[in-house]
Write an enzyme that holds these catalytic residues in place. Sequence first.
Site, PDB file in Angstrom:
ATOM      1  N   THR A  14     -15.923 -13.780  33.313  1.00 41.59           N
ATOM      2  CA  THR A  14     -15.945 -12.805  32.033  1.00 41.59           C
ATOM      3  C   THR A  14     -16.101 -11.356  32.679  1.00 41.59           C
ATOM      4  O   THR A  14     -16.134 -11.337  34.044  1.00 41.59           O
ATOM      5  CB  THR A  14     -16.898 -13.446  31.222  1.00 41.59           C
ATOM      6  OG1 THR A  14     -17.016 -12.433  30.108  1.00 41.59           O
ATOM      7  CG2 THR A  14     -18.199 -13.323  31.866  1.00 41.59           C
ATOM      8  N   GLU A  40     -22.729 -19.366  29.691  1.00 37.61           N
ATOM      9  CA  GLU A  40     -22.832 -18.174  30.732  1.00 37.61           C
ATOM     10  C   GLU A  40     -24.133 -18.380  31.767  1.00 37.61           C
ATOM     11  O   GLU A  40     -25.018 -18.634  31.286  1.00 37.61           O
ATOM     12  CB  GLU A  40     -22.688 -16.931  30.147  1.00 37.61           C
ATOM     13  CG  GLU A  40     -22.517 -15.757  31.160  1.00 37.61           C
ATOM     14  CD  GLU A  40     -21.842 -14.641  30.490  1.00 37.61           C
ATOM     15  OE1 GLU A  40     -21.818 -13.478  30.854  1.00 37.61           O
ATOM     16  OE2 GLU A  40     -21.333 -14.724  29.266  1.00 37.61           O
ATOM     17  N   PHE A  98     -11.273  -8.171  28.816  1.00 37.70           N
ATOM     18  CA  PHE A  98     -11.834  -7.577  27.712  1.00 37.70           C
ATOM     19  C   PHE A  98     -11.264  -6.473  27.069  1.00 37.70           C
ATOM     20  O   PHE A  98     -11.251  -5.280  27.601  1.00 37.70           O
ATOM     21  CB  PHE A  98     -13.435  -6.965  28.110  1.00 37.70           C
ATOM     22  CG  PHE A  98     -14.610  -8.152  27.945  1.00 37.70           C
ATOM     23  CD1 PHE A  98     -14.189  -9.408  28.286  1.00 37.70           C
ATOM     24  CD2 PHE A  98     -15.855  -7.480  27.655  1.00 37.70           C
ATOM     25  CE1 PHE A  98     -15.321 -10.460  28.341  1.00 37.70           C
ATOM     26  CE2 PHE A  98     -17.022  -8.635  27.684  1.00 37.70           C
ATOM     27  CZ  PHE A  98     -16.677 -10.049  27.987  1.00 37.70           C
ATOM     28  N   LYS A 114     -19.318 -19.903  32.588  1.00 40.93           N
ATOM     29  CA  LYS A 114     -19.064 -18.185  32.339  1.00 40.93           C
ATOM     30  C   LYS A 114     -19.805 -17.523  33.417  1.00 40.93           C
ATOM     31  O   LYS A 114     -20.843 -17.676  33.573  1.00 40.93           O
ATOM     32  CB  LYS A 114     -19.211 -17.697  31.115  1.00 40.93           C
ATOM     33  CG  LYS A 114     -18.410 -17.869  29.947  1.00 40.93           C
ATOM     34  CD  LYS A 114     -18.723 -17.330  28.831  1.00 40.93           C
ATOM     35  CE  LYS A 114     -18.352 -15.740  28.632  1.00 40.93           C
ATOM     36  NZ  LYS A 114     -18.402 -15.353  27.171  1.00 40.93           N
ATOM     37  N   ASP A 170     -15.774 -16.623  18.943  1.00 39.13           N
ATOM     38  CA  ASP A 170     -16.612 -16.042  20.100  1.00 39.13           C
ATOM     39  C   ASP A 170     -17.800 -15.620  19.381  1.00 39.13           C
ATOM     40  O   ASP A 170     -18.109 -14.890  18.701  1.00 39.13           O
ATOM     41  CB  ASP A 170     -15.946 -14.731  20.335  1.00 39.13           C
ATOM     42  CG  ASP A 170     -16.767 -13.823  21.559  1.00 39.13           C
ATOM     43  OD1 ASP A 170     -17.406 -14.608  22.190  1.00 39.13           O
ATOM     44  OD2 ASP A 170     -16.373 -12.671  21.563  1.00 39.13           O
TER      45      ASP A 170
END
Length: 316
Positions: free
Chosen positions: A149, A89, A171, A125, A16
């Site tokens: 996400t 993203e 998350f 994303k 990440d």
Amino acid sequence: MNQLDQLKAHTIVVADTGNFKQMAQFAPRDATTNPSLILKAVQQPDYAPLLTDTVAAHRSAALDEIVDQVLVRFGLEILKVVPGRVSTEVDARLSFDTAATVARARCLMALYEAAGIGRDRVLIKIASTWEGIQAAAELEREGIHCNLTLLFSFAQAVACGDAKVQLISPFVGRIYDWYKKQAGAQWDEAAMAGANDPGVKSVASIYNFYKKHGIATEVMGASFRNVGQIVALAGCDLLTISPDLLAQLQASEAPLAAALSAQVAQAMNIPALSLDEKAFRWAMNEDAMATEKLAEGIRLFAVDAGKLDKLITESK
């Protein structure tokens, strides 16, 4: 074996970070990025030339096109390090615009394809708003795979399963943060650790629901605050982990066993569930944590996207 190697026996490990020069030492299969990680990377001396070179090569293009070029440039460098996929993203400011999200995702994928990268190596994303999930459903039908996400609720996961998205990123750490803040002085860290951690519980419930009902969407736990959260989700399809926590796992030789199991989940009594838009919005309204953290996450990513815009504009 160290804990990182033990974890890889149960779960696909994903880095990440936008820091592709740091990535190789952990040998992740995939990597994820977001506007905040890219912004952080381009402000470091090692990566600043990547931004300036990309901007110089596309100086006459529109700002959003240059941003996409920068994001894809990072993605291409990351794909030289990881054997699997990179997640790139879409601008968080498009989180409530299905058509614009689809258009931007197509642009990103076209840039990857022009560079010789196949669709199997890229995940787009998108924030897990209702509009984002519908955009992902359309993109998946086109063969553009998505990573949904900013996912904090069971309702978001159900809607993503209905949409047949490739992968979701629930998350863990931000859920933990919310409940810890709500509890204040009453928070008992030891009692709320491991399998009792609210973020861990959320991901485990989603994982078990998907496996029970044969939903093919991959579950990738994200946003970890400590190694304990990672250990408690060993066995999840994928886990995306920051370099700091990857290093901690690599430095420890404590035993690590699978905590989640598809076979165990299939034997559980978990009712089937599907959500239309009205039911989704009501479920989100009833979940204060998910509503607040989704909105906050979009705002924070939007701020960093704006800062990246400013850096690019100043570099032109």
